[in-house]
Design a protein around this motif. Sequence first.
Motif, mmCIF file in Angstrom:
data_model
loop_
_atom_site.group_PDB
_atom_site.id
_atom_site.type_symbol
_atom_site.label_atom_id
_atom_site.label_comp_id
_atom_site.label_asym_id
_atom_site.label_seq_id
_atom_site.Cartn_x
_atom_site.Cartn_y
_atom_site.Cartn_z
ATOM 1 N N GLY A 43 -7.865 6.463 -18.324
ATOM 2 C CA GLY A 43 -6.541 6.863 -17.817
ATOM 3 C C GLY A 43 -6.488 7.008 -16.317
ATOM 4 N N ILE A 44 -7.340 6.305 -15.607
ATOM 5 C CA ILE A 44 -7.397 6.467 -14.148
ATOM 6 C C ILE A 44 -6.956 5.196 -13.414
ATOM 7 N N CYS A 45 -7.369 4.043 -13.891
ATOM 8 C CA CYS A 45 -7.124 2.817 -13.115
ATOM 9 C C CYS A 45 -5.725 2.245 -13.323
ATOM 10 N N GLY A 46 -5.070 2.571 -14.428
ATOM 11 C CA GLY A 46 -3.700 2.122 -14.664
ATOM 12 C C GLY A 46 -3.563 0.660 -15.054
ATOM 13 N N THR A 47 -4.636 0.016 -15.459
ATOM 14 C CA THR A 47 -4.539 -1.424 -15.748
ATOM 15 C C THR A 47 -4.208 -1.756 -17.215
ATOM 16 N N CYS A 48 -4.308 -0.785 -18.103
ATOM 17 C CA CYS A 48 -4.247 -1.118 -19.538
ATOM 18 C C CYS A 48 -2.868 -0.889 -20.158
HETATM 19 FE FE1 FES Z 1 -7.921 2.433 -16.850
HETATM 20 FE FE2 FES Z 1 -6.583 2.585 -19.183
HETATM 21 S S1 FES Z 1 -6.082 3.525 -17.301
HETATM 22 S S2 FES Z 1 -8.314 1.341 -18.713
#
Ligand code: FES
Length: 227
Positions: A55-60
């Motif tokens: 829940g940190i990088c915002g890519t998914c």
């Molecule tokens: Fe990084 Fe879901 S926010 S993989």
Amino acid sequence: MVLRLKIRRQEGTKEAYYQRFEIPYQEGMTLLSALQKIKEDIDPSLSFRHFCRAGICGTCTIMVNGFPKLACKEQALPYALFGEEVLIEPIRNFKVIRDLAVDNEGVIERVKSLRLWIREQAKDPRINPELSRKIENSADCILCLACQSYCPQVLEENYAGPLFFAKLFRFFQDPREEEKELRVNQAIKEGNLYHCLSCNKCNLVCPKEVEPATLIRELMQSMDVAS
Ligand code: FES
């Protein structure tokens, strides 16, 4: 228990179609781990983005039953428990590259054009705790695009969208930013700030509770006061 997924598939510009998958539920499974399970065991061609799984990088970010969600944070248990088929689609308002992966190049370009960073070398890098709390929400944005994908105005009239104004709010408040007036003008001219309908949809779907619509209203008020 079994997890049932109905996933929108698309290859380039070919016509999209939906494909159903069933996988055994495993304790602690998220929708991201479910997608990975499908990729590993059933269809290696399934495409989606992810990186941190925390829940940190915002890519998914994907659409889950019509709502943007972080796949790595969305638990599969409630869906498996009630036997509900989960509709998985790519986020809206972005061009699909393949399956659940969308083209986010435009976002990076817009971040550059609005220059969303502190422009001046701060003489004093400290900010007081009160201000720190005020900009905390804005600083929490992880650029996951959930708000952009749920905003009804994004595709119209060159409105930059909630993500950019939520980010801009932080720099507009930060005393280390020495070009606040320039920022306000940029917001009006480049991003069409007043095209926001204040519908609060972005507030509803932001996984980090940034509340972009609330920050946009504050920005508008600041500009009204300044003019
Ligand atoms: Fe990084 Fe879901 S926010 S993989």
